[in-house]
Design an enzyme around this catalytic site. Structure first.
Site, PDB file in Angstrom:
ATOM      1  N   ASP A  78       0.379  -0.833  -0.026  1.00 15.79           N
ATOM      2  CA  ASP A  78      -0.182  -0.112  -0.111  1.00 15.79           C
ATOM      3  C   ASP A  78       1.176   1.062  -0.059  1.00 15.79           C
ATOM      4  O   ASP A  78       1.507   1.148  -0.498  1.00 15.79           O
ATOM      5  CB  ASP A  78      -1.381  -0.229   1.333  1.00 15.79           C
ATOM      6  CG  ASP A  78      -1.725   0.941   1.456  1.00 15.79           C
ATOM      7  OD1 ASP A  78      -1.721   2.568   1.346  1.00 15.79           O
ATOM      8  OD2 ASP A  78      -3.486   0.591   0.317  1.00 15.79           O
TER       9      ASP A  78
ATOM     10  N   TYR B 229      -3.515  11.262   0.814  1.00  8.51           N
ATOM     11  CA  TYR B 229      -3.220  10.937  -0.886  1.00  8.51           C
ATOM     12  C   TYR B 229      -3.885  11.908  -1.347  1.00  8.51           C
ATOM     13  O   TYR B 229      -3.498  11.795  -2.857  1.00  8.51           O
ATOM     14  CB  TYR B 229      -4.884  10.691  -0.850  1.00  8.51           C
ATOM     15  CG  TYR B 229      -5.161   8.702  -0.548  1.00  8.51           C
ATOM     16  CD1 TYR B 229      -5.366   8.275   1.215  1.00  8.51           C
ATOM     17  CD2 TYR B 229      -5.616   7.841  -1.057  1.00  8.51           C
ATOM     18  CE1 TYR B 229      -5.297   6.955   1.122  1.00  8.51           C
ATOM     19  CE2 TYR B 229      -5.704   6.782  -1.421  1.00  8.51           C
ATOM     20  CZ  TYR B 229      -5.722   6.343   0.226  1.00  8.51           C
ATOM     21  OH  TYR B 229      -5.418   4.697   0.786  1.00  8.51           O
TER      22      TYR B 229
ATOM     23  N   HIS C  60      -4.625  -7.695  -0.337  1.00 12.63           N
ATOM     24  CA  HIS C  60      -3.812  -6.478   0.196  1.00 12.63           C
ATOM     25  C   HIS C  60      -3.727  -6.082   1.432  1.00 12.63           C
ATOM     26  O   HIS C  60      -2.034  -5.492   1.849  1.00 12.63           O
ATOM     27  CB  HIS C  60      -4.725  -5.908  -0.089  1.00 12.63           C
ATOM     28  CG  HIS C  60      -4.340  -3.780   0.090  1.00 12.63           C
ATOM     29  ND1 HIS C  60      -3.710  -3.589  -1.193  1.00 12.63           N
ATOM     30  CD2 HIS C  60      -4.358  -3.520   0.939  1.00 12.63           C
ATOM     31  CE1 HIS C  60      -3.621  -2.569  -1.051  1.00 12.63           C
ATOM     32  NE2 HIS C  60      -3.904  -2.119   0.500  1.00 12.63           N
TER      33      HIS C  60
END
Lengths: 469, 476
Positions: free
Chosen positions: A232, A382, A439
């Site tokens: 990630d 982000y 993930h």
């Protein structure tokens, strides 16, 4: 006769010219990423020297914190799901109610805080903000061996806690049935803005900023050479670290290896890769995971990237309610632990959450976001990384020469074949298709991930690959 | 066979006659068919639906009564709200962030302080109840609407029924300022002559006081059908429609579904789906030779630089749309539990969609166009009805399908249409593009000011344009 010779000469020149230009251009890509200076504290940077002490840290809780949480859980307002919607519209509120009931009645935060505190934690101020990290040394070392430093970086919506199951496998492999040829001391920092690391107060804190801070951290801890592991955001931060300080990084291990710079070749390989896999360097498993591309690539990304879109544009808006409603926070985070572990879980009424994870672990991770009030700052990461668009930043054009190992898990949202990864990671030492897992690899499949890290480090150490860059 | 052999035995000249007459019949037949089919406008099928819980009951007719409705509140509701406002947890904004990262929490705290200490929900409930409210059950769910008739109708004046449909994150309340301008124009200095309306503002199912559908698949076509049934139940055979945001798509679907019932369609936002090579070329040429591709100077001013305004800014502002169209239950969960979170989420739109430059202001420019009372009343409608999640599901039901395959994709709009193009609307659709779908545009007005929430922000301008449009239609 002379004209054909002339044409041949022209051809040779053209080819030579292209080759030269290619080398010139590709040489440019080997430049390193500069270390990013910054100051992220409140207000103006003071003139005094930064305090470089490292002090021990313990997670604490209070009765007030707990009763506030329970009050909010009690007053939660749910909306009935549509009939037969399972997890297709997001987290199913019928299942969410069960989670909240467990959270209130069975989950024991005080006990979980003790679990969190079982590994030594510390804080230190770097570039104006307090950086939290876990530092676990091996309990005992085999004869003549020294512990290899390993930096492990989490992502969103994860935390340092994701590594709690894999840490013992790396610091004490022998006790867990693994080879003790290599033993690690593990450092798991919290990304600034996540959990117990202070959030930056200034704009523009991106992955290169985080990598620079973690680089300073490793230097401050006295490490001249180390390994790094990430998935990630951890993938990107460790990649940037490899680009900033290639001479300090012995190896880079990733469980996610996205490619953000797509070109004509990528497009072509998407169109034709299913039919001519060999031409594009695709293996059978690559084809199985990537095609049909519309379904497994484009539509999947569109369906699952709404959170990234809103967090990359309006983090303060979307995070606001989540910092005020623990149930809302849980719904938002749990949805990812469901879908990103196995996309099929969307068809289940409980999102398959109990199958791969312990509810205690899931709630502990959520509590880290809750008690630190860090959901908004975590989302700002982000925007700082994506607001100019994907594929536009300088570091995305640079390659990585550090020896790299990639563990490719089957249920990762999007698959990156080695053929694409090696354009960026020019020194891939190992690339393995993992048999299972999604993930959150470290939390879900700690043994598989640990084994892959160990074999990768084994390869690097055996041939001292870091010297050959 | 016998006929053929007979024909074969004909003389040459007789064969000619047969040939010519058959040909004439054939061509004539095709001509007649073609002429008739041109008059048969393609419509969206009405279909039917059931949105209540469980199975649709087989027996018994639906209760078609129209019941008066009043909004109510209680001490308990207000205390619960106050408690949540008091316990709100904020995250300080980044230095110099203004509204660029979303709703600025420093300003949010001021809004919440007002909300907790000055905003009077009981008084606002009385304001809401000043117009008559009703509920009626259609396709298994309770549909809420207000119905306002003019108190005084001058002699000989016809009263036009007008259905006005809100969008997200708005509500029927957005129309409260414009309603009196439409039902009593003369009393408000709008002597635009002879147009007077009786206004019906329903709540979209899943929004406010309309029950939320319990089944999947509730889209704008279903809403359109339900609203037609509502108007029919109220005794109207022909009516005008007005809409923006989702209301625009719903009223457009209504016009595509039953054109014979729609006297006129007025829109303050247009969705134009069909992007294609031709559109791209016209965009590229439009930057240099706008007149060649039918763009006016005002169009160019509003649309260019194209990438900046229509791609970059749209991407920057459509995060909410992306997450609501894919994971509405997740996105709405926290908002239904935290009124502060709900306010931040909704009011961010009232800032940015009213004026794009408000992003640079620490307070998002909210109070320059609206009062906190009216903004919070709209938020309270979502809060007291717990409808934020169901309101967001509307995005998923309408967007996840392939746009080219929806029922309304290839159906044009033939009813008289009026378009009010506001300068700060999120996306500008020029007349020349609108004509591709709306085949009968009677008026197209470049409004001098105003953004997305036209009825809320510029009620007088919008009312004037509606009346201007309706007057033209009535003269036809």
């Amino acid at each position: 006769c002379s004209s054909s010779a002339g044409i041949m000469l022209l051809e040779v020149f053209l080819v030579l010219g292209t080759v030269i230009i290619y080398f010139l251009l590709s040489k440019k890509k080997e430049e390193t990423l500069p270390f990013k200076e910054g100051w992220w504290g409140r207000g103006q940077k003071p003139d005094t020297e930064e305090d470089t002490t490292i002090w021990p840290f313990k997670v604490e809780t209070t009765e007030e914190e707990l009763s506030d949480l329970f009050r909010r859980l009690d007053q939660a307002r749910f909306t009935e799901p549509l009939e037969n919607s399972c997890f297709h519209y997001g987290t199913n509120s019928v299942y969410l109610r069960k989670v909240v009931s467990y959270w209130k009645n069975q989950f024991n935060w005080k006990k979980q805080v003790e679990v969190l505190n079982k590994y030594p934690q510390f804080k230190t101020k770097i570039q104006g903000i307090d950086i939290h990290f876990v530092h676990v040394k091996p309990p005992h070392l085999p004869e003549g061996q020294s512990a290899k430093p390993l930096l492990m970086v989490h992502g969103w919506p994860g935390s340092f806690y994701e590594f709690y199951k894999i840490i013992p496998l790396l610091t004490d492999p022998a006790s867990h049935g693994l080879s003790d040829e290599h033993v690690f001391e593990v450092i798991c920092p919290s990304i600034p803005g996540y959990g117990f690391s202070e959030a930056p107060h200034k704009k523009d804190f991106n992955s290169v900023s985080a990598a620079s801070i973690f680089y300073e951290l490793m230097l401050r801890l006295g490490f001249k050479e180390f390994y790094a592991q990430g998935g990630d955001w951890g993938w990107l931060i460790c990649t940037n670290l490899a680009q900033i300080a290639p001479n300090h990084m012995k190896g880079l291990h990733l469980n996610l290896a996205s490619v953000t710079k797509m070109g004509f070749i990528h497009l072509l390989s998407i169109l034709l890769g299913r039919y001519l896999p060999g031409l594009f360097g695709f293996q059978d498993e690559d084809v199985r995971r990537m095609f049909p591309f519309l379904k497994k690539g484009l539509y999947r990304i569109l369906l699952e990237s709404g959170y990234a879109h809103i967090q990359a544009t309006k983090p303060d808006t979307v995070g606001c309610g989540l910092n005020d409603s623990p149930v809302g926070l849980a719904a938002y985070i749990l949805e990812k632990f469901s879908t990103w572990t196995d996309l099929e879980f969307r068809n289940l009424e409980d999102g398959g959450l109990g199958r791969k994870f312990d509810l205690d672990d899931l709630l502990t991770n959520i509590m880290i976001y809750w008690v630190s009030g860090s959901i908004v700052s975590s989302m700002r990461f982000y925007k700082e990384n994506l607001q100019k668009g994907i594929g536009t930043q300088k570091h995305e054009r640079l390659t990585v020469q550090v020896p790299t190992g990639i563990a490719s898990f089957p249920n990762e949202v999007m698959h990156t074949p080695q053929a694409w990864a090696q354009k960026k990671y020019t020194n891939i030492v190992s690339f393995h298709f993992m048999p299972q897992g999604g993930h959150f690899a470290a939390l879900e499949e700690p043994e598989l991930l640990a084994e892959d890290i160990l074999q990768f480090v084994g390869k690097v150490e055996k041939e001292q690959l870091w010297r050959k860059k | 066979e016998s006929i053929l052999s007979q024909i074969r035995s004909f003389e040459y000249s007789q064969k000619n006659v047969v040939l010519v007459s058959t040909a004439t019949l054939g061509v004539g037949g095709m001509l007649v068919y073609w002429l008739r089919s041109r008059h048969k406008i393609k419509t969206i099928e009405m279909g039917d639906g059931w949105w209540g819980s469980g199975e649709r009951p087989l027996k018994g007719k639906e209760d078609e009564s129209i019941r008066p409705f009043k909004i109510e509140t209680s001490d308990k509701e207000i205390e619960d709200l106050h408690r949540r406002l008091e316990q709100a947890r904020y995250t300080p904004p980044l230095e110099g962030a203004a509204f660029h990262y979303g709703f600025n929490s420093s300003y949010l705290q001021k809004v919440v302080a007002y909300w907790r200490n000055k905003f009077d929900w009981r008084k606002q409930v009385e304001v809401l109840n000043k117009y008559p409210h009703f509920q009626t059950t259609i396709e298994g769910i309770d549909i809420h609407f207000i119905h306002v008739k003019p108190s005084y109708v001058p002699h000989g004046r016809a009263v036009q029924p007008l259905l006005m449909v809100h969008g997200w994150p708005g509500s029927f309340y957005e129309f409260y300022k414009i309603i009196p301008l439409l039902t009593e124009p003369a009393a408000h200095g709008l002597n635009e002559g002879d147009v007077v309306f009786e206004v019906i503002c329903p709540s979209i199912p899943g929004y406010g006081f309309s029950e939320a559908p319990h089944q999947k698949g509730f889209d704008t076509v279903a809403t359109a059908r339900i609203f037609h049934k509502l108007m029919n139940r109220l005794g109207f055979k022909e009516y005008y429609l007005q809409g923006g945001d989702w209301g625009s798509r719903i009223t457009t679907n209504m016009a595509q579904m039953l054109p014979q019932s729609v006297k006129g369609l007025h829109l303050n936002l247009i969705f134009v789906n069909k992007q294609g090579l031709r559109r791209m070329i016209s965009v590229m040429l439009g930057a240099y030779v706008p007149w060649l591709v039918g763009l006016s100077r005002e169009d160019v001013r509003r649309m260019y630089p194209f990438i900046q305004k229509n791609i970059y800014e749209l991407l920057r502002e459509s995060g909410y749309l992306h997450i609501q169209a894919t994971k509405p239950d997740t996105a709405g969960c926290g908002l239904n539990d935290s009124p502060v979170g709900l306010a931040a989420y909704i009011l961010e739109k009232f800032s940015t969609w009213t004026d794009k430059s408000f992003l640079h202001q620490d307070d998002g420019g909210l109070e320059s166009k609206y009062s906190l009372d009216e903004l919070l009343t709209n938020v309270m409608i979502y809060w007291v009805t717990s409808s934020i999640v169901s309101s967001m599901r509307f995005y998923k039901e309408n967007i996840s399908k392939d746009p080219g395959l929806t029922a309304d994709a290839r159906v044009g709009v033939y009813v008289p249409t009026g378009i009010a193009a506001f300068p700060q609307e999120i996306v500008h659709t020029p007349h020349v593009w609108a004509k591709k779908i709306f085949k009968n545009i009677i008026t197209y007005s470049y409004m001098p000011r105003g953004g997305h929430f036209a009825a809320f922000e510029e009620p007088k301008l919008l009312a004037q344009d509606i009346m201007h449009f309706v007057r033209k239609v009535e003269q036809l």
